[in-house]
Scaffold this active site. Sequence first.
Site, PDB file in Angstrom:
ATOM      1  N   CYS A 158      21.562  12.027  17.498  1.00 26.18           N
ATOM      2  CA  CYS A 158      22.333  10.986  18.174  1.00 26.18           C
ATOM      3  C   CYS A 158      23.795  11.421  18.176  1.00 26.18           C
ATOM      4  O   CYS A 158      24.419  11.554  17.120  1.00 26.18           O
ATOM      5  CB  CYS A 158      22.142   9.669  17.414  1.00 26.18           C
ATOM      6  SG  CYS A 158      23.091   8.313  18.080  1.00 26.18           S
ATOM      7  N   CYS A 189      35.708   3.501  20.440  1.00 28.76           N
ATOM      8  CA  CYS A 189      35.263   3.101  21.775  1.00 28.76           C
ATOM      9  C   CYS A 189      36.277   2.112  22.321  1.00 28.76           C
ATOM     10  O   CYS A 189      36.747   1.238  21.585  1.00 28.76           O
ATOM     11  CB  CYS A 189      33.879   2.449  21.695  1.00 28.76           C
ATOM     12  SG  CYS A 189      33.173   2.062  23.312  1.00 28.76           S
TER      13      CYS A 189
HETATM   14 FE1  SF4 Z   1      28.574   0.982  23.022  1.00 30.35          FE
HETATM   15 FE2  SF4 Z   1      29.880  -1.363  23.162  1.00 30.35          FE
HETATM   16 FE3  SF4 Z   1      29.702  -0.101  20.811  1.00 30.35          FE
HETATM   17 FE4  SF4 Z   1      31.247   0.886  22.744  1.00 30.35          FE
HETATM   18  S1  SF4 Z   1      31.572  -1.057  21.669  1.00 30.35           S
HETATM   19  S2  SF4 Z   1      29.829   2.041  21.446  1.00 30.35           S
HETATM   20  S3  SF4 Z   1      30.094   0.348  24.572  1.00 30.35           S
HETATM   21  S4  SF4 Z   1      28.011  -0.923  21.999  1.00 30.35           S
END
Ligand code: SF4
Length: 393
Positions: free
Chosen positions: A114, A121
């Site tokens: 993974c 993010c």
């Molecule tokens: Fe995925 Fe949302 Fe987590 Fe970003 S914040 S890694 S888009 S689940």
Amino acid sequence: MTETSTTPAPEKINLVGLSREELAAAVAAVGEKPFRTKQLWHWIYHQGATDFARMTTLARPLQAKLAEVFEVRKPAVSREQTSEDRTRKWLMKFADGNEAETVYIPEDDRGAVCISSQVGCTLTCTFCHTGTQKLVRNLTSAEIVGQFMVARDSYGEWPTPKDGGRLISNIVMMGMGEPLFNYDNVSRALKIIMDGEGIALSKRRITLSTSGVVPMMERCGEDLGVNLAVSLHAVTDELRDVLVPINRKYPLKELIRACRDYPGANNARRITFEYVMLKGVNDSEADARQLLRLIKGIPAKFNLIPFNAWPGAPYECSTPEAMDKFVKILNDGGFSSPIRQPRGRDIMAACGQLKSASERAREQERLKRMAARVEALAPAGADARAPNAAGNA
Ligand code: SF4
Ligand code: SAH
């Protein structure tokens, strides 16, 4: 900047992460013939060599010449942990000190690695730990391919074993970050990984998970042809706006249309709909029925993910009873809908738990400072500690 008396040596060019064309250009730039590109590609991605001196089909002087300007550099590993269930997690440290996590999830005689696409993010899905991390940058293609190479180092899978005999048989782009927000680097990396003369992993063994970056989905299907997974998690815009805030930009109707149009999807290659099970939030029987209506006509399969908690998370995992009822409705609708067994929870390697260690340390520090402030404010003798302030992150 501090001045030093010696001029630093010019930085070497990392050959990892260059496309075939870029590698050919690098080879030409040092005055070498085009066939060297193929040789180098084979050494780096088939043999896993990082030292030019080991590249025995190159004459010694050429090895030395290449080593002067080039390097074959993978991310450093700051920490490797193996879970009770054999899931393995690496904390990768990149040249600028930033970190990201990579996880290997073993099955019996194979398994998926993974891979992260960003440090943190920019999206802020409310159930995801990565989404609470501030520091964000895109990973380079070298850092993305490098994560895979480090995993192979760890399992001694060089030279590239034949398809079928590989422990690391699949890739899921489901680590930290939104891969379709870093498309150029992700696609360059995946093309390197899919190249038949190197790592040679088939597009059928690669799954890219997106939170729903609608405008990039078609390109991803056409250009890479990898399997698509979509983080759906809710069946109404009202709820999805909260859980997966990118929904405000690309609402369900557009997302579902993009899934319908995803190039290459058919009954043999279905789109995976990921659905995190949140107690009392999205796990009712009505939700399950609406889910079936929503994806009607799309070659689909489901991946129900029990919510993996993290410190301070505002949700709980659905009860086993609620999950059973949900699954039954999907089963009756003709889908096998497996519930993903959480893996690597003890080492915080499960879905949505990834976060860099330095970020965790910062969080720990913040909580400690808060606890100290609360203690300083408290009247003498009163036991007024900040809730959850100790040893939690
Ligand atoms: Fe995925 Fe949302 Fe987590 Fe970003 S914040 S890694 S888009 S689940
Ligand atoms: N950014 C991409 C890929 C990384 S997340 C995406 O969102 O699709 C991989 C999967 O883990 C996504 O389906 C995500 O929604 C899910 N996930 C995130 N946090 C989770 C948590 N705490 N428990 C269970 N699944 C989670």
